[in-house]
Motif scaffolding. Structure first.
Motif, short mmCIF file in Angstrom:
data_model
loop_
_atom_site.label_atom_id
_atom_site.label_comp_id
_atom_site.label_asym_id
_atom_site.label_seq_id
_atom_site.Cartn_x
_atom_site.Cartn_y
_atom_site.Cartn_z
N VAL A 39 40.35 47.53 58.94
CA VAL A 39 39.69 47.25 57.90
C VAL A 39 38.30 47.28 56.84
N ASN A 40 38.10 47.85 56.10
CA ASN A 40 37.15 49.15 55.73
C ASN A 40 36.37 48.49 54.81
N LEU A 41 34.91 47.84 54.60
CA LEU A 41 34.27 46.90 53.95
C LEU A 41 33.52 47.43 52.46
N LYS A 42 33.72 49.24 52.53
CA LYS A 42 33.72 49.62 51.72
C LYS A 42 31.78 49.25 51.88
N ALA A 43 31.36 49.29 50.55
CA ALA A 43 30.66 48.32 49.08
C ALA A 43 30.81 46.95 48.93
N GLU A 88 45.39 55.95 43.17
CA GLU A 88 46.38 54.56 41.62
C GLU A 88 46.50 53.39 42.47
N LEU A 89 46.64 52.96 43.35
CA LEU A 89 46.84 51.75 43.98
C LEU A 89 46.20 51.22 44.43
N ILE A 90 44.71 52.55 44.85
CA ILE A 90 43.91 51.47 45.83
C ILE A 90 43.02 50.21 44.73
N GLY A 91 43.06 49.75 45.81
CA GLY A 91 42.12 48.39 45.40
C GLY A 91 43.18 47.25 44.46
N GLY A 92 44.38 47.59 43.90
CA GLY A 92 45.67 47.40 43.67
C GLY A 92 45.85 45.68 44.38
N ASP A 93 47.00 45.17 43.66
CA ASP A 93 47.49 44.16 44.74
C ASP A 93 49.24 43.99 44.97
N VAL A 145 47.36 50.46 59.34
CA VAL A 145 47.25 50.74 58.14
C VAL A 145 45.79 50.66 57.94
N LEU A 146 45.32 51.19 56.72
CA LEU A 146 43.88 50.74 56.33
C LEU A 146 43.34 50.29 55.15
N LEU A 147 43.09 48.98 55.34
CA LEU A 147 43.10 47.95 53.89
C LEU A 147 41.47 47.78 53.88
N ALA A 148 41.29 47.29 52.84
CA ALA A 148 39.61 46.93 52.31
C ALA A 148 39.96 45.73 51.49
N SER A 149 40.68 45.88 50.35
CA SER A 149 39.81 44.25 48.92
C SER A 149 41.00 43.64 49.70
N GLY A 150 42.06 43.53 50.33
CA GLY A 150 42.60 41.94 50.97
C GLY A 150 41.42 41.26 51.56
N GLY A 172 47.69 53.55 53.15
CA GLY A 172 46.30 52.12 52.99
C GLY A 172 46.41 52.72 51.32
N ALA A 173 46.43 51.19 50.95
CA ALA A 173 46.22 50.87 49.00
C ALA A 173 46.68 49.66 48.96
N GLY A 174 46.22 48.71 48.52
CA GLY A 174 47.27 47.33 48.18
C GLY A 174 48.17 46.65 49.52
N VAL A 175 47.35 47.14 50.70
CA VAL A 175 48.10 46.60 51.45
C VAL A 175 47.44 45.08 51.76
N VAL A 177 47.31 58.73 54.79
CA VAL A 177 47.63 58.76 53.39
C VAL A 177 46.92 57.41 51.57
N GLU A 178 46.43 57.28 51.39
CA GLU A 178 45.84 56.29 50.37
C GLU A 178 46.01 56.91 48.60
N PRO A 179 47.24 56.87 48.54
CA PRO A 179 46.97 57.45 46.49
C PRO A 179 45.78 56.58 45.89
N ASN A 187 36.23 61.61 54.59
CA ASN A 187 36.66 61.87 53.69
C ASN A 187 37.79 60.81 52.88
N HIS A 188 37.41 59.81 52.27
CA HIS A 188 37.90 58.34 52.07
C HIS A 188 37.98 59.19 50.67
N SER A 189 38.47 58.41 49.86
CA SER A 189 38.91 58.56 48.32
C SER A 189 37.89 58.08 47.61
O1 LIG Z 1 40.62 52.30 50.05
C1 LIG Z 1 41.79 51.47 51.03
C2 LIG Z 1 41.27 51.52 52.62
O2 LIG Z 1 40.13 52.31 52.97
C3 LIG Z 1 42.28 50.59 50.87
O3 LIG Z 1 41.38 49.55 49.98
P1 LIG Z 1 42.36 48.77 49.24
O4 LIG Z 1 42.94 47.71 50.68
O5 LIG Z 1 41.22 47.75 48.44
O6 LIG Z 1 43.58 48.26 48.48
#
Ligand SMILES: O=C(CO)COP(=O)(O)O
Length: 214
Positions: free
Chosen positions: A5-9, A136-141, A191-196, A171-174, A132-134, A84-86
């Motif tokens: 779980v990546n808490l980002k900022a 355009e899908l990061i932060g989506g549903d 999996v990597l995930l954040a916003s979820g 990762g992305a949208g998970v 692999v994290e596309p 090297n996160h996106s």
């Molecule tokens: O960038 C991500 C995890 O490092 C993915 O982010 P989301 O789970 O918010 O799409």
């Protein structure tokens, strides 16, 4: 499956998420790690949850203002690091340097990539895993495992062709247990995930769902 779980900022409470992740990991037996802001690593690690840095610099000790040293995050309780996160892209030479810095301090490494070609290049640098994290899908549903399952399968094949010892994450949208199961069925080791989780009203309930199919 490893759930990172990546808490980002995000403006979430890192201790609330860390405590929930620790408890869900203990109750389920699943491997769950939390990756907070560098400034929060020590207090997140103090909860007992597996803690990862979001980035480490390629530098060692010296005149490198603004660096996040692998030594520093390891000394504060991190067990691994994203590289090297996106949202924090590095030059190739710096990705290589950051992987070596992490190895020097025995941090586990996941190098992130946008697509299977980059996954192959990242695998050649010898990290423990690539993700692999596309973008355009990061932060989506919609989970990458649903929206673009082929990219996960191609990433697994790309890493395998370079170094079968390198695990592949996606990762992305998970955000659900079904997304995690689908990622595993495509060959991902985690999996990597954040916003979820970071944007959830009840992070613990989301984490319980994420591990439900493992
Ligand atoms: O960038 C991500 C995890 O490092 C993915 O982010 P989301 O789970 O918010 O799409």
């Amino acid at each position: 499956m490893f759930i990172l779980v990546n808490l980002k900022a995000y403006p979430c409470d890192p201790i609330e998420v860390a405590t929930a992740a620790r408890d869900v990991a203990e109750a389920s037996g699943a491997r769950i790690a939390v990756s907070p802001q560098a400034a929060d690593i020590a207090r997140v690690a103090d909860t007992g949850v597996e803690t990862w840095a979001q980035h480490v610099s390629p530098n060692a000790h010296g005149s490198h203002t603004g660096s996040t040293l692998a030594e520093a995050v390891a000394d504060n309780g991190a067990e691994g690091t994203l590289i090297n996160h996106s949202e924090n892209r590095l030059k190739l030479a710096d990705i290589d340097g950051s992987v070596h810095a992490a190895e020097r301090t025995e941090l586990e490494t996941i190098v992130c990539a946008n697509n299977p070609a980059q996954v192959g290049a990242a695998a050649a640098l010898g990290p423990d895993a690539v993700a692999v994290e596309p973008p355009e899908l990061i932060g989506g549903d919609v989970s990458v495992s649903t929206a673009d399952p082929g990219i996960v399968e191609d990433a697994v094949a790309a890493a395998e062709a370079v170094d079968p010892a390198v695990d592949v994450f996606c990762g992305a949208g998970v955000s659900t247990g079904d997304d995690v199961v689908a990622a595993g069925d495509l060959g991902a080791a985690g999996v990597l995930l954040a916003s979820g989780v970071a944007k959830a009203d009840d992070p613990k309930a989301v984490l319980e769902d994420l591990v439900s199919g493992i």
